[in-house]
Scaffold this active site. Structure first.
Site, short mmCIF file in Angstrom:
data_model
loop_
_atom_site.label_atom_id
_atom_site.label_comp_id
_atom_site.label_asym_id
_atom_site.label_seq_id
_atom_site.Cartn_x
_atom_site.Cartn_y
_atom_site.Cartn_z
N ASP A 67 0.85 -1.15 0.05
CA ASP A 67 0.07 -0.05 0.01
C ASP A 67 0.92 1.28 0.06
O ASP A 67 1.96 1.07 0.17
CB ASP A 67 -0.85 0.04 1.28
CG ASP A 67 -0.18 -0.51 2.42
OD1 ASP A 67 0.81 -0.48 2.51
OD2 ASP A 67 -1.04 -1.05 3.42
N ASN A 136 -7.91 -3.25 13.95
CA ASN A 136 -9.13 -3.65 13.66
C ASN A 136 -9.26 -4.44 12.64
O ASN A 136 -9.91 -4.76 11.74
CB ASN A 136 -9.76 -2.31 13.12
CG ASN A 136 -8.95 -1.76 11.71
OD1 ASN A 136 -8.15 -2.14 11.27
ND2 ASN A 136 -9.51 -0.58 11.00
N HIS A 138 -7.32 -4.77 9.91
CA HIS A 138 -7.39 -4.75 8.67
C HIS A 138 -6.03 -5.38 8.03
O HIS A 138 -4.79 -5.72 8.99
CB HIS A 138 -7.02 -3.26 8.29
CG HIS A 138 -5.86 -2.33 8.66
ND1 HIS A 138 -6.21 -0.94 9.12
CD2 HIS A 138 -4.50 -2.75 8.80
CE1 HIS A 138 -5.04 -0.65 9.51
NE2 HIS A 138 -4.03 -1.73 9.29
N GLU A 143 -10.00 -2.15 4.92
CA GLU A 143 -10.47 -1.93 6.25
C GLU A 143 -11.81 -2.62 6.43
O GLU A 143 -12.48 -3.02 5.36
CB GLU A 143 -10.61 -0.34 6.37
CG GLU A 143 -9.57 0.62 6.20
CD GLU A 143 -8.87 0.75 7.40
OE1 GLU A 143 -8.82 -0.37 8.40
OE2 GLU A 143 -8.39 1.88 7.66
C1 F6R Z 1 1.42 -1.53 6.14
C2 F6R Z 1 -0.03 -2.18 6.16
C3 F6R Z 1 -0.83 -2.40 7.46
C4 F6R Z 1 0.03 -2.50 8.66
C5 F6R Z 1 -0.83 -2.51 10.10
C6 F6R Z 1 0.06 -2.80 11.32
O1 F6R Z 1 1.92 -1.85 4.92
O2 F6R Z 1 -0.35 -2.80 5.22
O3 F6R Z 1 -1.73 -3.18 7.23
O4 F6R Z 1 0.57 -3.90 8.47
O5 F6R Z 1 -1.59 -1.36 10.01
O6 F6R Z 1 0.91 -1.83 11.49
P1 F6R Z 1 1.98 -1.89 12.45
O7 F6R Z 1 2.94 -2.90 12.09
O8 F6R Z 1 2.70 -0.57 12.68
O9 F6R Z 1 1.04 -2.09 13.88
#
Ligand code: F6R
Length: 245
Positions: A67, A136, A138, A143
């Site tokens: 992303d 959440n 994702h 989302e």
């Molecule tokens: C980032 C991504 C997100 C993160 C998720 C967890 O490329 O795709 O899905 O993996 O938000 O983020 P952290 O590791 O910062 O808790």
């Protein structure tokens, strides 16, 4: 699903780095689906250290990131492109021509999403998809929603994700409200998925994703339907899982 319990963040990082390194050693041309965020940083550090020792060679590997924020150029220090270069790509011998992220500056989302899906298809899909997980549940920026998004799409980030990501910015107002995210099709078609989680704030997401119903309200729950998913989580992230897990 294979669930691997790690003692702590370091142990999780090392175990996951071992699997990625094995993937690249066994198949140097591997297409890696990579993630940003706090959780993979320890993995990237470990892989850099093994690269420096000559244990793993990324020269033929391809990387396709999950992303990118809309409105941020790759040079913006908050962009995921910059994150990946600072934390990984600039320290290994991956060919910059084989590194792909969505273009956050492309304002025509239809064009950009179609381009990114073509990038994934032209590279033959993903061999090993690394995923973090949001509080959440994702994955990428898929989302919670009323349905699973199939292809690359433009997402409006939820309040919970904006709040969680504010820690990387000076204040909440600076967090971009939209992002491009790989969709569930590319993730589900990846030959292997490696999901990592660390810390108590991920415990509920891990329990709901892997021990509850498959529903787009819990995006990572779709992984229950994938044929080769490995979850490496530390004790804190596994604290809410059923005892027999
Ligand atoms: C980032 C991504 C997100 C993160 C998720 C967890 O490329 O795709 O899905 O993996 O938000 O983020 P952290 O590791 O910062 O808790």
């Amino acid at each position: 699903m294979r669930l691997i319990c790690a003692k702590n963040y370091q142990d999780m990082s090392r175990k996951a780095a071992n699997l990625i390194s094995a993937q690249v050693i066994l198949c140097p041309e591997s297409v890696l689906g990579l993630a940003t965020g706090s959780t993979p940083i320890g993995i990237y550090r470990q892989l850099i250290s093994w690269y420096e020792k000559g244990d793993v060679d990324f020269s033929k590997a391809v990387s396709i990131n999950l992303d990118e924020y809309c409105g941020l150029s790759p040079r913006d220090t908050q962009s995921y492109s910059c994150f990946m270069h600072q934390n990984f790509f600039d320290h290994i011998n991956i060919d910059p021509r084989r590194v792909y992220l969505p273009d956050g500056m492309q304002t025509n989302s239809t064009l950009e999403c179609a381009r990114y899906d073509r990038v994934i298809a032209d590279n033959g899909g993903i061999d090993l998809q690394l995923l973090g997980i949001g509080r959440n549940a994702h994955i990428g920026f898929n989302e919670p929603d009323s349905c699973f998004a199939c292809g690359t799409h433009q997402v409006t980030l939820t309040e919970s994700t904006i709040a969680a990501n504010t820690r990387f910015f000076e204040n909440e107002a600076q967090v971009p409200r939209q992002a491009y995210s790989m969709g569930m099709q590319a993730i589900m078609q990846a030959k292997r998925v490696l999901l990592i989680a660390s810390g108590a704030d991920k415990a509920e997401a891990i329990r709901n994703s892997f021990f509850g119903p498959v529903t787009p309200q819990v995006p990572a729950s779709i992984l229950q339907l994938h044929r080769d998913v490995i979850v490496i989580a530390d004790e804190a992230a596994l604290a809410d899982c059923p005892a027999e897990a």
